[in-house]
Design an enzyme around this catalytic site. Structure first.
Site, short mmCIF file in Angstrom:
data_model
loop_
_atom_site.label_atom_id
_atom_site.label_comp_id
_atom_site.label_asym_id
_atom_site.label_seq_id
_atom_site.Cartn_x
_atom_site.Cartn_y
_atom_site.Cartn_z
N GLU A 262 -9.17 -1.29 6.00
CA GLU A 262 -7.94 -1.38 6.80
C GLU A 262 -8.24 -1.29 8.29
O GLU A 262 -7.64 -2.00 9.10
CB GLU A 262 -6.96 -0.28 6.39
N GLN B 68 0.86 -1.19 0.00
CA GLN B 68 0.00 0.00 0.00
C GLN B 68 0.89 1.24 0.00
O GLN B 68 1.62 1.48 0.96
CB GLN B 68 -0.86 -0.05 1.27
C1 LIG Z 1 3.44 -0.53 11.62
C2 LIG Z 1 3.05 0.48 10.57
C3 LIG Z 1 2.77 0.04 9.29
C4 LIG Z 1 2.40 0.97 8.29
N1 LIG Z 1 2.16 0.50 7.03
C5 LIG Z 1 1.86 1.40 6.05
C6 LIG Z 1 1.68 0.95 4.70
O1 LIG Z 1 1.80 -0.24 4.38
N2 LIG Z 1 1.40 1.87 3.76
C7 LIG Z 1 1.26 3.20 4.04
O2 LIG Z 1 0.99 3.97 3.12
N3 LIG Z 1 1.44 3.68 5.31
C8 LIG Z 1 1.74 2.80 6.32
N4 LIG Z 1 1.94 3.25 7.59
C9 LIG Z 1 1.89 4.69 7.84
C10 LIG Z 1 0.69 5.14 8.66
O3 LIG Z 1 -0.49 5.08 7.90
C11 LIG Z 1 1.00 6.58 9.14
O4 LIG Z 1 2.13 6.50 9.98
C12 LIG Z 1 -0.16 7.17 9.89
O5 LIG Z 1 -1.24 7.45 9.03
C13 LIG Z 1 0.24 8.48 10.62
O6 LIG Z 1 0.84 9.38 9.77
P1 LIG Z 1 2.25 10.05 10.12
O7 LIG Z 1 3.19 8.98 10.53
O8 LIG Z 1 2.63 10.92 8.96
O9 LIG Z 1 1.98 10.94 11.41
P2 LIG Z 1 1.39 12.44 11.43
O10 LIG Z 1 0.18 12.48 10.58
O11 LIG Z 1 2.49 13.39 11.10
O12 LIG Z 1 0.95 12.60 12.92
C14 LIG Z 1 1.84 13.03 13.96
C15 LIG Z 1 1.02 13.22 15.24
O13 LIG Z 1 0.06 14.30 15.04
C16 LIG Z 1 -1.25 13.85 15.34
N5 LIG Z 1 -2.22 14.48 14.44
C17 LIG Z 1 -2.10 14.62 13.10
N6 LIG Z 1 -3.21 15.19 12.58
C18 LIG Z 1 -4.06 15.40 13.63
C19 LIG Z 1 -5.38 15.94 13.71
N7 LIG Z 1 -6.02 16.38 12.65
N8 LIG Z 1 -5.96 15.99 14.95
C20 LIG Z 1 -5.30 15.55 16.06
N9 LIG Z 1 -4.04 15.03 16.01
C21 LIG Z 1 -3.44 14.94 14.82
C22 LIG Z 1 -1.20 12.35 15.09
O14 LIG Z 1 -2.24 11.69 15.79
C23 LIG Z 1 0.18 11.98 15.60
O15 LIG Z 1 0.17 11.84 17.00
C24 LIG Z 1 2.31 2.35 8.60
C25 LIG Z 1 2.59 2.78 9.90
C26 LIG Z 1 2.97 1.88 10.88
C27 LIG Z 1 3.28 2.38 12.27
#
Ligand SMILES: Cc1cc2nc3c(=O)[nH]c(=O)nc-3n(C[C@H](O)[C@H](O)[C@H](O)COP(=O)(O)OP(=O)(O)OC[C@H]3O[C@@H](n4cnc5c(N)ncnc54)[C@H](O)[C@@H]3O)c2cc1C
Length: 415
Positions: free
Chosen positions: A229, A111
């Site tokens: 998902e 993905q």
């Molecule tokens: C084990 C694992 C497997 C994964 N596998 C995949 C995969 O196969 N494919 C893929 O595409 N992605 C994958 N991901 C990525 C995952 O979808 C993202 O890490 C997740 O959506 C969070 O995005 P970010 O890491 O950019 O954090 P950010 O969006 O930068 O968030 C940082 C912090 O800010 C908070 N925050 C952000 N926006 C808001 C809001 N509007 N209101 C309140 N709080 C907020 C968040 O809750 C978090 O605490 C994976 C992640 C993990 C941990």
């Protein structure tokens, strides 16, 4: 769904299974037979490998076939996320090229959604696809992409129009991972595993037929994937019915081994709550009132999470589309993981940091402490699940946003 309905479906599945099962087939040959019978995904239409039955029939068919000693669909992103999304939104050519081979396990998927500056705010992604005749040319960077190093295909969301508001400029594609413009680099995680990658796309090509849904309609399609998902749980282990033998089973065991290698640390990510009471006894703190209280609280949360998951399963079984139950269930699992982490830390103290300690389970506990944070991030963070529940279940006002209305190119890049 009544007991009579499920009994009838189970009876029909087993009737077919006993006439069709041949343990000397290859795994792909067996799954081809399964797909042709309509019992791989019986809720799909008869035109597309299904039987037009209600959604609950999928689970009944799977359970019946596995309990009878057979093998059902492959685990992972392909059958769980890509296939239902393509089935729902894809064109006929794409469906016939991908659905069958995904269900037989011939195509492995990953993905490609998240980016360095677009995770929770997925609609703010910047990877761009530009049309060039019958082809889309893609440039950009994705990150945290599980299994991207050994995937054949990817589901990808990319920006196809920078001149409209952010949600309206996205399109959803199926990308061939085995091409020169795709480079997957492993990320070394703090728990010592390397299950996900960052993926660089440099002039990667996508044929026109691999657009899923409408150009500019990618957000709607992505929401289908995300809903699946949230209610998808990665298998903790793969089990085969006692006494199952033969080539199909041997090949399925090898497939399961490869799959579980990527997800080896996922049970630890959930907190391993079941190990907490035994650890308390081993460390001689089972009588400590604080520890006892933690264990009781953890047990209550775990039981509530299980019941919530059952409620979500029941809703799905009734044919309801995956909805807020998924968010509530996901949040419940995060709570259990966090509390379990806390209980393990309280019990093990500094010894919880040892990868090779005095007790046989020390390395597992060390991995729990380093892995549980992922539970509240993967598949949408806890805060995002709170927002979904607030807006969709409680009817609270929508989260304020300053970048929803104007053309995305005017919003400004964040990296
Ligand atoms: C084990 C694992 C497997 C994964 N596998 C995949 C995969 O196969 N494919 C893929 O595409 N992605 C994958 N991901 C990525 C995952 O979808 C993202 O890490 C997740 O959506 C969070 O995005 P970010 O890491 O950019 O954090 P950010 O969006 O930068 O968030 C940082 C912090 O800010 C908070 N925050 C952000 N926006 C808001 C809001 N509007 N209101 C309140 N709080 C907020 C968040 O809750 C978090 O605490 C994976 C992640 C993990 C941990």
């Amino acid at each position: 769904m009544s007991g009579t309905d499920t009994d009838r479906v189970e009876h029909d599945v087993l009737d077919w299974f006993h006439s069709a099962w041949d343990p000397d087939l290859s795994l792909v040959e067996w799954r081809t037979r399964l797909v042709d019978s309509g019992w791989a995904v019986p809720s799909w239409s008869t035109d597309w490998h299904g039987r037009g039955l209600p959604a609950w029939a999928d689970r009944v068919a799977k359970t019946a076939i596995v309990s009878a000693g057979g093998v059902h669909n492959p685990l992972g992103v392909g059958a769980a996320l890509a296939a239902p999304t393509i089935y729902e939104h894809g064109g006929d050519e794409l469906r016939s090229r991908t659905l069958r081979r995904t269900l037989t396990g011939e195509l492995a998927w990953c993905q490609l959604f998240s980016e360095p500056a677009a995770g929770s705010d997925l609609a703010g992604l910047q990877t761009t696809a530009v049309r060039d005749g019958d082809t889309w040319v893609v440039n950009g960077q994705k990150v945290w992409n599980t299994s991207a190093d050994h995937a054949d295909m990817a589901i990808l969301v990319a920006r196809t129009d920078w001149g409209v508001p952010k949600h309206a400029g996205l399109s959803y594609f199926v990308l061939d991972m085995r091409q020169p413009g795709v480079e997957a680099r492993p990320i070394f995680q703090m728990n010592y595993h390397q299950s996900f990658m960052e993926v660089f796309l440099t002039d990667a090509h996508i044929p026109r037929e691999n657009l899923v849904g409408e150009e500019g309609g990618g957000w709607r399609v992505a929401r289908t994937t995300l809903a699946h998902e949230r209610s998808y749980s990665v298998a903790r282990s793969v089990e085969f019915a006692a006494g199952s033998v033969g080539r199909v089973i041997d090949e399925a065991r090898v497939e399961a081994g490869v799959y579980m290698e990527t997800y080896r640390w996922y049970p630890q990510r959930r907190g391993r709550a079941e190990l907490v009471p035994e650890r308390a006894k081993t460390f001689g703190v089972a009588d400590d009132p604080v520890v006892r209280q933690e264990i009781a609280e953890l047990w209550s949360y775990e039981r509530a999470a299980q019941l919530t998951a059952e409620r979500a399963n029941a809703a799905r079984a009734l044919g309801r589309p995956p909805g807020s139950e998924g968010s509530i269930g996901k949040l419940a699992l995060s709570n259990v993981a966090r509390r379990s982490n806390h209980a393990h830390s309280t019990i093990s103290g500094a010894q919880g940091m040892l990868r090779e300690g005095h007790h046989p389970l020390d390395d597992v506990i060390a991995e729990v402490l380093l892995s549980t944070p992922a539970q509240s991030i993967a598949g949408g963070t806890d805060e995002i699940q709170h927002n979904i529940i607030g807006e969709n279940v409680l009817g609270l006002p929508r989260e304020p946003s300053v970048d929803r209305e104007q053309p995305f190119r005017d919003v400004g890049r964040r990296n």
